[in-house]
Design an enzyme around this catalytic site. Structure first.
Site, short mmCIF file in Angstrom:
data_model
loop_
_atom_site.label_atom_id
_atom_site.label_comp_id
_atom_site.label_asym_id
_atom_site.label_seq_id
_atom_site.Cartn_x
_atom_site.Cartn_y
_atom_site.Cartn_z
N TYR A 52 -1.65 -0.79 10.63
CA TYR A 52 -1.74 -1.04 9.18
C TYR A 52 -0.43 -0.65 8.51
CZ TYR A 52 -3.76 -1.08 4.46
OH TYR A 52 -4.03 -1.34 3.12
N SER A 111 0.88 -1.17 0.00
CA SER A 111 0.00 0.00 0.00
C SER A 111 0.92 1.22 0.00
CB SER A 111 -0.83 0.00 1.30
OG SER A 111 -1.48 1.24 1.50
N1 LIG Z 1 -8.61 -0.47 -1.17
C1 LIG Z 1 -7.60 0.31 -0.86
O1 LIG Z 1 -7.76 1.54 -0.71
C2 LIG Z 1 -6.23 -0.28 -0.69
C3 LIG Z 1 -5.12 0.58 -0.78
C4 LIG Z 1 -3.86 0.04 -0.62
C5 LIG Z 1 -3.70 -1.30 -0.40
N2 LIG Z 1 -4.79 -2.12 -0.31
C6 LIG Z 1 -4.56 -3.54 -0.05
O2 LIG Z 1 -5.16 -4.28 -1.09
C7 LIG Z 1 -5.38 -5.62 -0.63
C8 LIG Z 1 -6.77 -6.06 -1.07
O3 LIG Z 1 -7.72 -5.32 -0.34
P1 LIG Z 1 -9.02 -4.67 -1.02
O4 LIG Z 1 -8.82 -3.22 -1.03
O5 LIG Z 1 -9.33 -5.38 -2.26
O6 LIG Z 1 -10.08 -4.95 0.14
P2 LIG Z 1 -11.26 -6.03 0.22
O7 LIG Z 1 -11.70 -6.03 1.65
O8 LIG Z 1 -12.27 -5.73 -0.82
O9 LIG Z 1 -10.55 -7.41 -0.11
C9 LIG Z 1 -9.71 -8.06 0.82
C10 LIG Z 1 -10.00 -9.54 0.78
O10 LIG Z 1 -9.12 -10.21 1.68
C11 LIG Z 1 -9.86 -11.24 2.32
N3 LIG Z 1 -9.26 -11.64 3.58
C12 LIG Z 1 -9.24 -10.97 4.76
N4 LIG Z 1 -8.62 -11.70 5.70
C13 LIG Z 1 -8.22 -12.85 5.11
C14 LIG Z 1 -7.53 -14.00 5.55
N5 LIG Z 1 -7.13 -14.14 6.83
N6 LIG Z 1 -7.28 -14.99 4.66
C15 LIG Z 1 -7.69 -14.89 3.37
N7 LIG Z 1 -8.38 -13.83 2.90
C16 LIG Z 1 -8.62 -12.82 3.75
C17 LIG Z 1 -11.24 -10.62 2.53
O11 LIG Z 1 -12.22 -11.62 2.77
C18 LIG Z 1 -11.44 -9.87 1.22
O12 LIG Z 1 -12.07 -10.68 0.26
C19 LIG Z 1 -5.18 -5.58 0.88
O13 LIG Z 1 -3.92 -6.14 1.20
C20 LIG Z 1 -5.20 -4.10 1.19
O14 LIG Z 1 -4.49 -3.80 2.36
C21 LIG Z 1 -6.05 -1.63 -0.46
#
Ligand SMILES: NC(=O)c1ccc[n+]([C@@H]2O[C@H](COP(=O)([O-])OP(=O)(O)OC[C@H]3O[C@@H](n4cnc5c(N)ncnc54)[C@H](O)[C@@H]3O)[C@@H](O)[C@H]2O)c1
Length: 275
Positions: A155, A142
């Site tokens: 985080y 991130s």
């Molecule tokens: N959306 C943003 O603004 C953003 C920005 C930077 C980084 N990220 C990162 O992107 C990645 C994906 O997140 P997203 O934004 O798509 O959010 P999201 O919540 O839509 O997707 C995350 C997924 O991870 C799954 N998950 C959570 N705990 C888990 C576990 N213990 N085992 C397996 N699966 C698990 C959830 O069920 C969900 O389907 C994450 O690592 C997040 O930190 C997101």
């Protein structure tokens, strides 16, 4: 890995958001896809969305914080799809709150998913990719892995660690002359389910903490790039073997400011309040 068609991608966190978008983008390239997540209903939905692409797919309930389950996922991808070439360690959770307000159990949870989830993915898949001397690992960090915002200590710590381990992984592979590539994905806010993450246990929250949570939700919902935009950037980075994937260039000023503060040995400026 310039040619993706016919190869296999393994994606964690594939039930939602960036993971689902990546799975769909890889399928559009003609890749077969192995999906993992704790959310089985979401996984089934992703699988349905993949159906029109006519590729092979398998889905498995995997808690990435558990090494054995991630190893079983790698075995399943090998058994059902013949292995993996592109591995996206993407599953993640978020929480807000001051460092001291985040309970020990919450720290273990977020580090377990965001950091150890990536560690387990690398440990399970990297030896297979190295042995076939072909592949690419994408670790989702991130911008929170490049800067440190207030109210996001746990985080940010987990994501800085993902950037660090990805950089070391790149060196580890380079020292061995491996052709396996690495990317670390560092997006800013993207509207997904991330701000809905819930620690599975009791938490007493201060007003400040609730306000930080609300602010995070608002910022994520207002994200200008979509999950599909980010997934397209990942496909391009894999094809070009690009290590750092910074999808939101406007954040680079804050990254530069942090490095200047480090090198000038002064206290960090708040990245959310830079002029
Ligand atoms: N959306 C943003 O603004 C953003 C920005 C930077 C980084 N990220 C990162 O992107 C990645 C994906 O997140 P997203 O934004 O798509 O959010 P999201 O919540 O839509 O997707 C995350 C997924 O991870 C799954 N998950 C959570 N705990 C888990 C576990 N213990 N085992 C397996 N699966 C698990 C959830 O069920 C969900 O389907 C994450 O690592 C997040 O930190 C997101």
């Amino acid at each position: 890995m310039s040619e993706l068609g016919g190869k296999v991608a393994a994606v964690t966190g594939a039930a939602s958001g960036l993971g689902r978008a990546m799975a769909l983008a890889f399928a559009s390239e003609g890749m077969h896809v192995a999906l993992a997540d704790v959310d089985e209903a979401g996984l089934a939905h992703t699988r349905d969305l993949l159906a029109p692409h006519g590729i092979k797919a398998c889905a498995m309930r995997v808690d990435v914080s558990k090494a054995r389950e991630v190893e079983a996922f790698a075995e399943r991808a090998a058994a059902e799809l013949g292995g993996a070439h592109l591995v996206c360690n993407n599953a993640g959770v978020a929480l807000s709150g001051a460092v001291w307000e985040t309970s020990a159990a919450e720290w273990q949870w977020i580090v377990g998913v965001n950091l150890l989830g990536v560690v387990h993915g690398v440990r399970a898949f990297a030896p297979r990719l190295i042995a076939q001397d072909e592949g690419h690992i994408v670790n989702t960090a991130s911008v929170a892995g490049l800067i440190s915002a207030p109210g996001m200590g746990a985080y940010c710590a987990s994501k800085h660690a993902v950037v660090a381990l990805s950089e070391s992984l790149q060196h580890d592979l380079g020292e061995r002359g491996s052709r396996v590539g690495v990317s670390v994905l560092c997006p800013a806010y993207v509207p997904t389910g991330i701000a809905e993450s819930r620690f599975p246990g009791p938490v007493a929250k201060s007003q400040e903490r609730l306000a930080k949570e609300a602010a995070l939700k608002k910022a994520v919902a207002a994200g200008k790039l979509s999950a599909d935009d980010v997934a397209r950037a990942v496909v391009a980075a894999v094809k070009q073997t690009r290590f750092y994937v910074l999808t939101h260039p406007a954040i680079k000023g804050a990254v530069r400011a942090r490095m200047e503060d480090v090198l000038d040995e002064r206290a960090p400026r708040d990245p959310l309040r830079l002029k």
